[in-house]
Design a protein around this motif. Structure first.
Motif, PDB file in Angstrom:
ATOM      1  N   GLN A  80       1.126  -1.095   0.303  1.00 29.57           N
ATOM      2  CA  GLN A  80      -0.315   0.708   0.057  1.00 29.57           C
ATOM      3  C   GLN A  80       0.589   1.560  -0.005  1.00 29.57           C
ATOM      4  O   GLN A  80       0.506   1.753  -0.834  1.00 29.57           O
ATOM      5  CB  GLN A  80      -0.729  -0.001   0.879  1.00 29.57           C
ATOM      6  CG  GLN A  80      -1.902  -1.302   1.240  1.00 29.57           C
ATOM      7  CD  GLN A  80      -2.897  -1.017  -0.101  1.00 29.57           C
ATOM      8  OE1 GLN A  80      -2.908  -1.407  -0.817  1.00 29.57           O
ATOM      9  NE2 GLN A  80      -3.417  -0.372   0.521  1.00 29.57           N
ATOM     10  N   ASP A 194      -8.915   3.009   3.194  1.00 27.37           N
ATOM     11  CA  ASP A 194      -8.759   2.276   1.631  1.00 27.37           C
ATOM     12  C   ASP A 194     -10.123   3.083   1.289  1.00 27.37           C
ATOM     13  O   ASP A 194     -11.487   2.884   0.249  1.00 27.37           O
ATOM     14  CB  ASP A 194     -10.179   0.141   1.701  1.00 27.37           C
ATOM     15  CG  ASP A 194      -8.904  -0.323   2.347  1.00 27.37           C
ATOM     16  OD1 ASP A 194      -7.616  -0.279   1.287  1.00 27.37           O
ATOM     17  OD2 ASP A 194      -8.616  -0.855   2.964  1.00 27.37           O
ATOM     18  N   ARG A 195     -11.100   2.733   3.384  1.00 28.82           N
ATOM     19  CA  ARG A 195     -12.825   4.144   2.823  1.00 28.82           C
ATOM     20  C   ARG A 195     -12.628   5.801   2.417  1.00 28.82           C
ATOM     21  O   ARG A 195     -13.239   5.949   2.405  1.00 28.82           O
ATOM     22  CB  ARG A 195     -13.382   3.855   3.691  1.00 28.82           C
ATOM     23  CG  ARG A 195     -14.075   2.600   3.737  1.00 28.82           C
ATOM     24  CD  ARG A 195     -14.838   2.009   2.342  1.00 28.82           C
ATOM     25  NE  ARG A 195     -15.649   0.528   1.976  1.00 28.82           N
ATOM     26  CZ  ARG A 195     -14.762  -0.092   1.528  1.00 28.82           C
ATOM     27  NH1 ARG A 195     -13.416   0.330   0.827  1.00 28.82           N
ATOM     28  NH2 ARG A 195     -15.063  -1.944   1.893  1.00 28.82           N
ATOM     29  N   ASP A 198     -13.746   7.347  -1.014  1.00 35.62           N
ATOM     30  CA  ASP A 198     -15.190   7.114  -0.644  1.00 35.62           C
ATOM     31  C   ASP A 198     -16.058   7.995   0.682  1.00 35.62           C
ATOM     32  O   ASP A 198     -16.931   8.972   0.157  1.00 35.62           O
ATOM     33  CB  ASP A 198     -15.794   5.635  -0.097  1.00 35.62           C
ATOM     34  CG  ASP A 198     -15.593   4.177  -1.033  1.00 35.62           C
ATOM     35  OD1 ASP A 198     -15.202   4.624  -2.598  1.00 35.62           O
ATOM     36  OD2 ASP A 198     -15.584   3.165  -0.696  1.00 35.62           O
TER      37      ASP A 198
ATOM     38  N   TYR B  23     -18.445 -10.528   1.043  1.00 34.94           N
ATOM     39  CA  TYR B  23     -17.676  -9.669   0.739  1.00 34.94           C
ATOM     40  C   TYR B  23     -17.373 -10.395  -0.674  1.00 34.94           C
ATOM     41  O   TYR B  23     -16.581  -9.851  -1.143  1.00 34.94           O
ATOM     42  CB  TYR B  23     -16.392  -8.959   1.224  1.00 34.94           C
ATOM     43  CG  TYR B  23     -16.879  -7.711   2.373  1.00 34.94           C
ATOM     44  CD1 TYR B  23     -16.660  -7.109   2.516  1.00 34.94           C
ATOM     45  CD2 TYR B  23     -16.566  -7.604   3.734  1.00 34.94           C
ATOM     46  CE1 TYR B  23     -17.199  -5.163   2.794  1.00 34.94           C
ATOM     47  CE2 TYR B  23     -16.977  -6.744   4.314  1.00 34.94           C
ATOM     48  CZ  TYR B  23     -17.282  -5.638   3.968  1.00 34.94           C
ATOM     49  OH  TYR B  23     -17.873  -4.517   4.595  1.00 34.94           O
ATOM     50  N   ASP B  76     -21.629  -0.523   4.762  1.00 29.24           N
ATOM     51  CA  ASP B  76     -20.747  -0.492   3.497  1.00 29.24           C
ATOM     52  C   ASP B  76     -21.015  -1.225   3.000  1.00 29.24           C
ATOM     53  O   ASP B  76     -20.665  -1.179   1.639  1.00 29.24           O
ATOM     54  CB  ASP B  76     -18.931  -0.885   4.218  1.00 29.24           C
ATOM     55  CG  ASP B  76     -18.091  -1.118   3.751  1.00 29.24           C
ATOM     56  OD1 ASP B  76     -17.415   0.031   3.440  1.00 29.24           O
ATOM     57  OD2 ASP B  76     -17.380  -2.148   3.513  1.00 29.24           O
ATOM     58  N   GLN B  80     -20.698  -0.204  -0.413  1.00 31.92           N
ATOM     59  CA  GLN B  80     -20.721  -0.942  -1.687  1.00 31.92           C
ATOM     60  C   GLN B  80     -20.732  -0.898  -2.337  1.00 31.92           C
ATOM     61  O   GLN B  80     -20.447  -1.352  -3.881  1.00 31.92           O
ATOM     62  CB  GLN B  80     -19.026  -1.600  -1.697  1.00 31.92           C
ATOM     63  CG  GLN B  80     -18.438  -1.524  -0.223  1.00 31.92           C
ATOM     64  CD  GLN B  80     -16.904  -0.752  -0.683  1.00 31.92           C
ATOM     65  OE1 GLN B  80     -17.365   0.478  -0.941  1.00 31.92           O
ATOM     66  NE2 GLN B  80     -16.021  -1.392  -0.770  1.00 31.92           N
ATOM     67  N   ASP B 193     -11.987  -8.204  -0.990  1.00 30.24           N
ATOM     68  CA  ASP B 193     -12.313  -7.562  -2.212  1.00 30.24           C
ATOM     69  C   ASP B 193     -11.914  -6.338  -2.326  1.00 30.24           C
ATOM     70  O   ASP B 193     -11.407  -6.590  -3.821  1.00 30.24           O
ATOM     71  CB  ASP B 193     -13.876  -7.275  -2.167  1.00 30.24           C
ATOM     72  CG  ASP B 193     -14.945  -7.012  -2.956  1.00 30.24           C
ATOM     73  OD1 ASP B 193     -14.144  -7.857  -4.038  1.00 30.24           O
ATOM     74  OD2 ASP B 193     -15.046  -5.888  -3.420  1.00 30.24           O
ATOM     75  N   ASP B 194     -11.492  -5.318  -1.421  1.00 28.21           N
ATOM     76  CA  ASP B 194     -10.855  -3.980  -1.932  1.00 28.21           C
ATOM     77  C   ASP B 194      -9.399  -4.297  -2.377  1.00 28.21           C
ATOM     78  O   ASP B 194      -8.957  -3.490  -2.661  1.00 28.21           O
ATOM     79  CB  ASP B 194     -10.347  -2.742  -0.754  1.00 28.21           C
ATOM     80  CG  ASP B 194     -11.988  -2.544  -0.096  1.00 28.21           C
ATOM     81  OD1 ASP B 194     -12.516  -2.841  -0.349  1.00 28.21           O
ATOM     82  OD2 ASP B 194     -11.909  -3.160   1.200  1.00 28.21           O
ATOM     83  N   ARG B 195      -8.914  -4.826  -2.456  1.00 29.61           N
ATOM     84  CA  ARG B 195      -7.981  -5.359  -2.776  1.00 29.61           C
ATOM     85  C   ARG B 195      -7.951  -6.375  -4.807  1.00 29.61           C
ATOM     86  O   ARG B 195      -6.326  -7.146  -4.778  1.00 29.61           O
ATOM     87  CB  ARG B 195      -6.615  -7.033  -1.997  1.00 29.61           C
ATOM     88  CG  ARG B 195      -6.468  -5.801  -0.921  1.00 29.61           C
ATOM     89  CD  ARG B 195      -5.278  -4.864  -0.777  1.00 29.61           C
ATOM     90  NE  ARG B 195      -5.101  -3.931   0.595  1.00 29.61           N
ATOM     91  CZ  ARG B 195      -5.866  -3.380   1.056  1.00 29.61           C
ATOM     92  NH1 ARG B 195      -7.104  -2.843   0.179  1.00 29.61           N
ATOM     93  NH2 ARG B 195      -5.298  -2.668   1.943  1.00 29.61           N
TER      94      ARG B 195
END
Lengths: 210, 210
Positions: A80, A194-195, A198, B23, B76, B80, B193-195
């Motif tokens: 990251q 990560d958010r 958003d 997720y 969330d 998403q 899922d973010d990755r």
């Protein structure tokens, strides 16, 4: 005739963070530039993670308690940080005690130098891999910002300032915050670095709508 | 003269998922289109989360055990799903038992219909808010894919297929997987899922370099 945009105030994002938290490091380093891009004002909200972990029955970070997740986190952090172009050193002590710099951040959370102060403390922890909970270190950070370090450090001994950080932590619990970093926009909680985008996007969108 | 690109094989991403995991729903719905964009081949790796949670001393999902985190997850998920243009219903039962469809996915993980099967099961859980661990439901999904549902379901009773899912789960533990969805590319683990995009980007980048 349209009102000039300068009359408008910017929408606000509450930024809840901890100097001991590695994912907070990413957000502390990224938030000021991004918030300016989205034209969102940052409310700096330092709070202690320890009491929140304790309320879940944990005596330290879940990254220490869950070995596989902990091992993963350091791989993820390296990737990251690289993705965001940030320097990164895996800390040899984790989580580091953070009480003194957290008190300074809580007491001066609306000072014009708060962003610079937070970035400096985070870099000492996660780039220089050094202790952050010492008067010497905090004094140096404040001095480098051309501030009266002795005055500020003396001020940290007052009951008022000790209580302020405790109250912030209690407020975080009231707001159902369970980890760091967290962001709150218009009462909506967003969790994790990560958010960040958003949450800023949401702040801007709600504001444009009204 | 350049080799025609069709001679090249695509790099591979291991996609570790669970039908009970919300997720994982996002990744199951997103991965095929994204992997095609990055020109990466998907290896479908279903595994059971239950035994992994048990090894951490948990008798169910952390989203159930940690109330504030659990409450957050549904906010969330709604955001998403909206961001990705996916339908979404908060399930009235969570986590749902998933053994039978998981066994089918493990037994047929390289069938040409695996992606369609997984998306259908996920939509029953997280859009239609219905039970997924029943012969009637799985039979309907298979029939809708023009497959011999009776043959496949009979096959699920064999020891070989029961063992296959168990072995997948043991393999996940060996690979230090601690949650779902997870992705493995060239031995590197990516969680959440973010990755997904990062993992696909990594697969493509390593491949181009070699």
């Amino acid at each position: 005739m349209q009102k000039p945009t300068s009359v408008k105030t910017w929408p606000e994002i509450e930024f809840w963070f901890e100097f001991a938290s590695n994912y907070s490091y990413l957000s502390v380093m990224r938030i000021e530039e991004l918030a300016s891009l989205y034209q969102v004002k940052i409310k700096w909200c330092p709070f202690l993670l320890g009491p929140i972990f304790k309320s879940l029955g944990w005596n330290t970070s879940p990254f220490v308690l869950q070995k596989n997740k902990g091992d993963y986190v350091w791989q993820d952090m390296a990737r990251q940080a690289k993705k965001y172009g940030l320097a990164w050193t895996q800390p040899t002590q984790f989580p580091r005690p953070s009480l003194l710099p957290m008190r300074v951040a809580a007491a001066y959370n609306d000072a014009p130098w708060i962003a610079d102060f937070c970035r400096s403390v985070m870099q000492i922890n996660f780039v220089q891999d050094r202790d952050i909970d010492s008067a010497t270190v905090v004094q140096q950070v404040l001095t480098d910002l051309a501030l009266d370090a002795n005055l500020i450090l003396r001020d940290m001994e007052s009951d008022e300032n000790k209580i302020k950080l405790r109250q912030q932590t209690e407020l975080a619990i009231t707001k159902k915050i369970f980890g760091a970093p967290s962001f709150i926009v218009e009462g909506q909680l967003f969790w994790g670095d990560d958010r960040l985008e958003d949450a800023l996007h949401f702040a801007r969108t709600v504001y444009e709508r009204n």
